[in-house]
Write a protein that holds these residues in place. Sequence first.
Motif, mmCIF file in Angstrom:
data_model
loop_
_atom_site.group_PDB
_atom_site.id
_atom_site.type_symbol
_atom_site.label_atom_id
_atom_site.label_comp_id
_atom_site.label_asym_id
_atom_site.label_seq_id
_atom_site.Cartn_x
_atom_site.Cartn_y
_atom_site.Cartn_z
ATOM 1 N N SER A 2 -6.815 4.080 -16.225
ATOM 2 C CA SER A 2 -6.544 4.878 -15.046
ATOM 3 C C SER A 2 -7.448 4.476 -13.902
ATOM 4 C CB SER A 2 -6.785 6.357 -15.369
ATOM 5 O OG SER A 2 -6.720 7.149 -14.210
ATOM 6 N N ASN A 3 -6.963 4.630 -12.689
ATOM 7 C CA ASN A 3 -7.814 4.575 -11.509
ATOM 8 C C ASN A 3 -8.421 5.963 -11.354
ATOM 9 O OD1 ASN A 3 -9.017 4.391 -9.025
ATOM 10 N ND2 ASN A 3 -7.166 3.814 -7.919
ATOM 11 N N THR A 4 -9.700 6.119 -11.699
ATOM 12 C CA THR A 4 -10.322 7.441 -11.753
ATOM 13 C C THR A 4 -11.115 7.773 -10.498
ATOM 14 O OG1 THR A 4 -12.180 6.478 -12.946
ATOM 15 C CG2 THR A 4 -10.435 7.485 -14.270
ATOM 16 N N ASP A 5 -10.880 7.048 -9.396
ATOM 17 C CA ASP A 5 -11.540 7.392 -8.147
ATOM 18 C C ASP A 5 -11.189 8.831 -7.762
ATOM 19 O OD1 ASP A 5 -12.490 4.865 -8.000
ATOM 20 O OD2 ASP A 5 -11.155 4.203 -6.399
ATOM 21 N N ASP A 6 -12.211 9.614 -7.332
ATOM 22 C CA ASP A 6 -11.947 10.971 -6.863
ATOM 23 C C ASP A 6 -11.116 10.962 -5.587
ATOM 24 O OD1 ASP A 6 -13.354 12.152 -8.930
ATOM 25 O OD2 ASP A 6 -15.251 12.153 -7.833
ATOM 26 N N HIS A 7 -11.315 9.957 -4.758
ATOM 27 C CA HIS A 7 -10.557 9.827 -3.510
ATOM 28 C C HIS A 7 -9.963 8.424 -3.463
ATOM 29 C CE1 HIS A 7 -12.341 13.595 -2.206
ATOM 30 N NE2 HIS A 7 -13.530 13.108 -2.532
ATOM 31 N N HIS A 280 5.443 6.944 1.036
ATOM 32 C CA HIS A 280 4.553 8.089 0.850
ATOM 33 C C HIS A 280 5.252 9.240 0.130
ATOM 34 C CE1 HIS A 280 1.262 10.897 2.114
ATOM 35 N NE2 HIS A 280 2.248 11.761 2.055
ATOM 36 N N ASP A 281 6.502 9.518 0.523
ATOM 37 C CA ASP A 281 7.213 10.659 -0.058
ATOM 38 C C ASP A 281 7.437 10.470 -1.553
ATOM 39 O OD1 ASP A 281 7.303 11.909 2.402
ATOM 40 O OD2 ASP A 281 9.283 11.098 2.919
ATOM 41 N N GLU A 282 7.697 9.248 -1.953
ATOM 42 C CA GLU A 282 7.897 8.968 -3.379
ATOM 43 C C GLU A 282 6.603 9.207 -4.155
ATOM 44 O OE1 GLU A 282 10.864 5.863 -5.254
ATOM 45 O OE2 GLU A 282 8.982 4.870 -4.709
ATOM 46 N N ILE A 283 5.493 8.765 -3.612
ATOM 47 C CA ILE A 283 4.197 8.985 -4.256
ATOM 48 C C ILE A 283 3.894 10.474 -4.356
ATOM 49 C CG2 ILE A 283 1.704 8.660 -4.022
ATOM 50 C CD1 ILE A 283 3.140 6.122 -4.887
ATOM 51 N N ALA A 284 4.163 11.215 -3.289
ATOM 52 C CA ALA A 284 3.924 12.652 -3.304
ATOM 53 C C ALA A 284 4.780 13.343 -4.364
ATOM 54 C CB ALA A 284 4.209 13.244 -1.917
ATOM 55 N N ARG A 285 5.998 12.874 -4.542
ATOM 56 C CA ARG A 285 6.879 13.450 -5.567
ATOM 57 C C ARG A 285 6.343 13.152 -6.969
ATOM 58 N NH1 ARG A 285 11.040 11.437 -3.786
ATOM 59 N NH2 ARG A 285 11.494 9.678 -5.164
ATOM 60 N N TYR A 286 5.883 11.925 -7.198
ATOM 61 C CA TYR A 286 5.302 11.595 -8.506
ATOM 62 C C TYR A 286 4.109 12.494 -8.801
ATOM 63 C CZ TYR A 286 7.946 7.173 -8.298
ATOM 64 O OH TYR A 286 8.926 6.224 -8.228
ATOM 65 N N PRO A 320 -4.033 12.136 0.476
ATOM 66 C CA PRO A 320 -4.697 12.063 1.780
ATOM 67 C C PRO A 320 -3.960 12.931 2.805
ATOM 68 C CG PRO A 320 -3.489 10.050 1.311
ATOM 69 C CD PRO A 320 -3.486 10.847 0.044
ATOM 70 N N HIS A 321 -4.676 13.320 3.837
ATOM 71 C CA HIS A 321 -4.071 14.180 4.856
ATOM 72 C C HIS A 321 -3.041 13.428 5.700
ATOM 73 C CE1 HIS A 321 -6.725 17.455 3.859
ATOM 74 N NE2 HIS A 321 -7.803 16.718 4.090
ATOM 75 N N SER A 322 -3.242 12.138 5.868
ATOM 76 C CA SER A 322 -2.290 11.348 6.640
ATOM 77 C C SER A 322 -1.324 10.623 5.711
ATOM 78 C CB SER A 322 -3.037 10.319 7.499
ATOM 79 O OG SER A 322 -3.822 9.474 6.679
ATOM 80 N N ARG A 323 -0.193 10.233 6.262
ATOM 81 C CA ARG A 323 0.796 9.517 5.467
ATOM 82 C C ARG A 323 0.305 8.103 5.165
ATOM 83 N NH1 ARG A 323 5.807 11.574 4.980
ATOM 84 N NH2 ARG A 323 6.726 9.498 4.762
ATOM 85 N N ILE A 324 0.632 7.628 3.981
ATOM 86 C CA ILE A 324 0.265 6.270 3.593
ATOM 87 C C ILE A 324 1.121 5.288 4.391
ATOM 88 C CG2 ILE A 324 0.112 4.636 1.679
ATOM 89 C CD1 ILE A 324 -0.088 7.051 -0.184
ATOM 90 N N ARG A 325 0.457 4.371 5.036
ATOM 91 C CA ARG A 325 1.162 3.396 5.858
ATOM 92 C C ARG A 325 1.117 2.016 5.224
ATOM 93 N NH1 ARG A 325 -0.664 4.957 12.053
ATOM 94 N NH2 ARG A 325 0.125 7.116 12.023
ATOM 95 N N ALA A 326 2.074 1.219 5.592
ATOM 96 C CA ALA A 326 2.188 -0.123 5.028
ATOM 97 C C ALA A 326 1.012 -0.991 5.445
ATOM 98 C CB ALA A 326 3.490 -0.766 5.470
ATOM 99 N N ARG A 327 0.571 -1.833 4.546
ATOM 100 C CA ARG A 327 -0.454 -2.830 4.818
ATOM 101 C C ARG A 327 0.068 -4.166 4.350
ATOM 102 N NH1 ARG A 327 -5.374 -1.252 1.898
ATOM 103 N NH2 ARG A 327 -5.428 0.344 3.505
ATOM 104 N N THR A 328 -0.059 -5.176 5.198
ATOM 105 C CA THR A 328 0.505 -6.484 4.879
ATOM 106 C C THR A 328 -0.530 -7.359 4.203
ATOM 107 O OG1 THR A 328 2.000 -6.333 6.770
ATOM 108 C CG2 THR A 328 1.626 -8.530 5.843
ATOM 109 N N ASN A 329 -0.161 -7.943 3.086
ATOM 110 C CA ASN A 329 -1.024 -8.892 2.405
ATOM 111 C C ASN A 329 -1.061 -10.191 3.214
ATOM 112 O OD1 ASN A 329 -2.618 -8.967 0.004
ATOM 113 N ND2 ASN A 329 -1.225 -10.504 -0.835
ATOM 114 N N PRO A 330 -2.204 -10.894 3.241
ATOM 115 C CA PRO A 330 -2.243 -12.169 3.964
ATOM 116 C C PRO A 330 -1.249 -13.173 3.401
ATOM 117 C CG PRO A 330 -4.453 -11.433 3.392
ATOM 118 C CD PRO A 330 -3.494 -10.548 2.655
#
Length: 342
Positions: A2-7, A280-286, A320-330
């Motif tokens: 598991s990823n056990t990070d608190d945040h 983000h919505d899919e993650i929130a549903r999971y 998180p309070h804000s929606r997860i936004r896309a990040r592009t891999n190099p």
Amino acid sequence: MSNTDDHPEELALGTDSPSCADGAKVEIITSRDVPLGGPRAMTVKRTLPQRQRSLIGAWCFVDHYGPDDVSLTGGMDVPPHPHTGLQTVSWLFEGDITHHDSGGNHAVVVPGEVNLMTAGAGICHSEVSTHSTATLHGVQLWTVLPDSARQGERRFDHHAPELLSFDWGEALVFLGELLGERSPVSTFTPLVGAEIRLLPGATATIDVDPSFEHGLLVDAGDIDLEGVTVWPSELAYTGTGESRLRIRNNGDTPARMILLGGEPFTEEVVMWWNFIGRDHDEIARYREQWERGDDRFGVTRGYISHDPTGLDRLPAPELPHSRIRARTNPDSVARPHERIDS
């Protein structure tokens, strides 16, 4: 694992179209320490994911741990926790871990044998070092599932690869094809994973698939990849277009490393905590489904904690309070002369 990070960091992972580079350029990605477990948590060193580079092929999570003195840390004790849209790949150098999952799979992970768990639409599992384990040492890896497979069935694969011997050392190919050996374990995107062992002073010249990008994680040894020093727990990245990699052990003791690779993963995905989805919505549903005990994840049976007063399942962190936004891999091109802190 598991990823056990608190945040847990919010990560949206994607990649631009791959670009081939001439020559074997090497980019170094350093690790960060992450506690795994309770008050006496063992520490793992994480190189993926991070902001500068989140994927190598479909490999999206790389934790390296040990040698860990279980008498001091308590070892590994991760209660049942969920996963979606990924595969976990467990590989040990020393020690044993019991695995139980909601697909009804029960196994003991031992050194030199790969255990691959496919989450599909949802699974939960536990991981606990055995009471007989004095030292725990290995890697925990994740691969992201493509859209065509991420709503599929749960699955568990086990394979004990043959030890390959060469004049420069030994190798164990646990996924994909390398050094004339092919693993029978099926994956949903083209991948390779292998343990490489180099004798003191030896150089291995390894033919690789030029359509793959690669990462070399050093466990032990005085190693350079294409002349670039790679310290233990660092991940050395090479982009697509390379057909041969030269790895040298400059030390007077044996060296060990993990070679990972795969075709650049072009789908944009979101990873948060132990979930991989598409927005983000899919993650929130999971998260909501896990918290209320939805059938999506099933039930893990057989988990016995080292701590009789411990948790019987991991609760999800707050979103998180804000929606997860896309990040592009190099692009799939190594950026040489950089040591990038995770």
